[in-house]
Design a protein around this motif. Sequence first.
Motif, PDB file in Angstrom:
ATOM      1  N   SER A  25       0.834  -1.208   0.000  1.00  0.00           N
ATOM      2  CA  SER A  25       0.000   0.000   0.000  1.00  0.00           C
ATOM      3  C   SER A  25       0.865   1.253   0.000  1.00  0.00           C
ATOM      4  CB  SER A  25      -0.916   0.001   1.228  1.00  0.00           C
ATOM      5  OG  SER A  25      -1.759  -1.142   1.245  1.00  0.00           O
ATOM      6  N   LYS A  26       0.479   2.242  -0.825  1.00  0.00           N
ATOM      7  CA  LYS A  26       1.237   3.481  -0.965  1.00  0.00           C
ATOM      8  C   LYS A  26       0.278   4.663  -0.969  1.00  0.00           C
ATOM      9  CE  LYS A  26       4.875   1.540  -3.970  1.00  0.00           C
ATOM     10  NZ  LYS A  26       4.318   0.178  -4.063  1.00  0.00           N
ATOM     11  N   ASP A 192      -8.896   0.111  -1.089  1.00  0.00           N
ATOM     12  CA  ASP A 192      -8.577   0.596  -2.426  1.00  0.00           C
ATOM     13  C   ASP A 192      -8.179  -0.563  -3.335  1.00  0.00           C
ATOM     14  OD1 ASP A 192      -8.159   2.788  -4.284  1.00  0.00           O
ATOM     15  OD2 ASP A 192      -6.005   2.444  -4.041  1.00  0.00           O
ATOM     16  N   MET A 193      -7.409  -1.497  -2.810  1.00  0.00           N
ATOM     17  CA  MET A 193      -7.047  -2.692  -3.579  1.00  0.00           C
ATOM     18  C   MET A 193      -8.312  -3.443  -3.988  1.00  0.00           C
ATOM     19  SD  MET A 193      -6.962  -6.234  -3.401  1.00  0.00           S
ATOM     20  CE  MET A 193      -7.052  -6.579  -1.634  1.00  0.00           C
ATOM     21  N   ARG A 194      -9.230  -3.638  -3.031  1.00  0.00           N
ATOM     22  CA  ARG A 194     -10.464  -4.381  -3.330  1.00  0.00           C
ATOM     23  C   ARG A 194     -11.243  -3.719  -4.453  1.00  0.00           C
ATOM     24  NH1 ARG A 194     -13.152  -3.465   1.200  1.00  0.00           N
ATOM     25  NH2 ARG A 194     -12.205  -5.264   2.223  1.00  0.00           N
ATOM     26  N   ARG A 195     -11.437  -2.410  -4.356  1.00  0.00           N
ATOM     27  CA  ARG A 195     -12.220  -1.702  -5.377  1.00  0.00           C
ATOM     28  C   ARG A 195     -11.551  -1.829  -6.748  1.00  0.00           C
ATOM     29  NH1 ARG A 195     -13.048   4.256  -4.158  1.00  0.00           N
ATOM     30  NH2 ARG A 195     -14.789   4.044  -5.634  1.00  0.00           N
ATOM     31  N   LEU A 351     -12.889   6.145 -10.830  1.00  0.00           N
ATOM     32  CA  LEU A 351     -13.046   4.861 -10.153  1.00  0.00           C
ATOM     33  C   LEU A 351     -14.458   4.721  -9.600  1.00  0.00           C
ATOM     34  CD1 LEU A 351     -11.922   2.189  -9.154  1.00  0.00           C
ATOM     35  CD2 LEU A 351     -10.954   3.395  -7.178  1.00  0.00           C
ATOM     36  N   ASP A 352     -14.994   5.801  -9.029  1.00  0.00           N
ATOM     37  CA  ASP A 352     -16.388   5.768  -8.553  1.00  0.00           C
ATOM     38  C   ASP A 352     -17.339   5.423  -9.690  1.00  0.00           C
ATOM     39  OD1 ASP A 352     -15.613   6.481  -5.992  1.00  0.00           O
ATOM     40  OD2 ASP A 352     -16.154   8.597  -6.209  1.00  0.00           O
ATOM     41  N   ALA A 353     -17.141   6.058 -10.838  1.00  0.00           N
ATOM     42  CA  ALA A 353     -18.031   5.831 -11.976  1.00  0.00           C
ATOM     43  C   ALA A 353     -17.903   4.414 -12.523  1.00  0.00           C
ATOM     44  CB  ALA A 353     -17.731   6.854 -13.077  1.00  0.00           C
ATOM     45  N   ALA A 354     -16.672   3.913 -12.613  1.00  0.00           N
ATOM     46  CA  ALA A 354     -16.460   2.547 -13.101  1.00  0.00           C
ATOM     47  C   ALA A 354     -17.040   1.531 -12.132  1.00  0.00           C
ATOM     48  CB  ALA A 354     -14.971   2.297 -13.313  1.00  0.00           C
TER      49      ALA A 354
END
Length: 457
Positions: A25-26, A192-195, A351-354
Amino acid sequence: MARDTTDNRPIEGIDELVGYMARGSKPKEAWRIGTEHEKFPFYADGNRPVPYEGPRGIRSLLEGMQKLLGWDPIEDGGRIIGLVEPTGQGAISLEPGGQFELSGAALETLHQTCREGNAHLAQLREIAEPLGIRFLGLGASPKWRLSETPRMPKSRYDIMSAYMPKVGSHGLDMMYRTCTIQVNLDFSSETDMRRKMQVSSRLQPLATALFANSPFTDGAPNGYQSWRAEIWRDTDNQRSGLLPFVFSDGFGFVDYVEWALDVPMYFVIREGRYHDCTHVTFRQFMDGALRETVPDGMPTMGDWANHLSTLFPDVRLKRFLEMRGADGGPWRRICALPAFWVGLLYDDEALDAAEEMTKGWSFEEVQGLRDAVPVEGLAARFRNHELREAAREVLTISRMGLKQRALLNREGYDEAEFLNPLDEIVARGTTSAQEMMSAFNTRWGGSIEPVFFEQAY
C-alpha cells in the motif's frame, strides 16, 4: 514473466504472507505506472524464428543491448537470459519462446511511459537490424508451429514445460506462442485494492476485446479474434482466469493469500539451482513437505514472492495489481493499455463511476463474457447489448480520469490522447484482429506473410 528473487528470511506464519502484500500500500502521491510489453523476434529474411544461440541469435541480441545500455546481466547456468537496470528501474527478460520483454520502470506519467517505449524500441533496432532481426507486435505467434519455436535456456521454463501438459491443453502455447502488454498499478489500502481489483476483474474481458490481436496460428486463420485469450481458458485453471472470491463484498488480502497457498508450486531456488516442486502446494511446503527433499527445505519470503509470480489470474495481486488481459500489439497500443487502466483506476471520480457501472456484474456474467470474447470480440453480447456499447461508456470514464489527472507533456497535451487508438476501434466497430482478417481475405491474397511487415516494430 517476473525475474526470480532470493530473500532468505524464514516465514513464521500466514499473517506474515498477508502482511507482505499489505505493505505494498502506498499514498496516492507515490502511485506509479509500470508497463510491460512483449514482442516476437524474427529474421526479416524469410520471417523465421530467432534461436537463442548463434552469431545472430537472441544471446547476441542481449549481449549487444548490454553493451549499449550498460545494464547488469541476468544469468542462468552461466548464460545471459536478461538485463536489469543497475538501480532496479527496468529490466529486459526472455519469455520461453524467445519473446523479448521490457519490464518498464515505475513512472509517474503516461508521457514518460511512451518515451520509455520509444527509447527501448529505438535501442533494440540499433542492435537488432545489423543481425537481420525485427520484432512482431501480435498477441500470438502467427506462423511457426510449436515444434519450430525456439526454447530459451531458463531453468524455470524447463520445469513449467514438463508440468503444463499435465494441467491443461494450451499451456505450452501460452508459454511459447503468446505476447501481452500489461500494466502494474498501485493501491493505497486494502479497501482501495479491493475496489480496483473488482472493477478491473469485471472489465478485463472488455480490455481483451479492445486489444484482440491474434487471429492467425500455424500460418492460417484460427477462428478467433484473440487466440491468446482462448489459450488462457485452458492453460492451468488452478492458477488462471477469473477468481470468484474477488467478487465478494468482503474480499481482502487474506482471501488471495489463502487461495495462493493451495495452488501447486513450480519451483524453489537453492544456491542458484531450481528444484521442481510441482507436486506440492505452498501450504504443504509450509507444513514441511520439502524438508527432506530440498536443501533448506522450509519456505522463505523469497519463495513466497516467486510463487506469487507463477500465479496467472486475469488480474494478479502482488504488492501491486497487474492487468493481464490484453494481447500484444503495435506501438500505439503499448501506450493505450496503461492509459486505459490508469484513467479508470487512478482518478477518484473515474473509479467511482467505473465501480457504479460494474457493481452489479456477477462472476457468472463476467465469466460468460470472458468465454465469448475470444471469438466474438466487441460483438459479444452482455445484458442484451453488444460489448461495444459498454466499451464506449468505459472509454468515456477513462478519458475523464486521464483529463482530471491534468498531466501535460511539453506540447501541452494531457494523457487522454493515448486512448485515441481504442476510440478508433470502438468507432469503427472492428478490432485489430478483424482488420487483419479483412486484409488476409483481400489485399494479402490469402497469405499471412504481410503481417510480418504491417505489424512489425
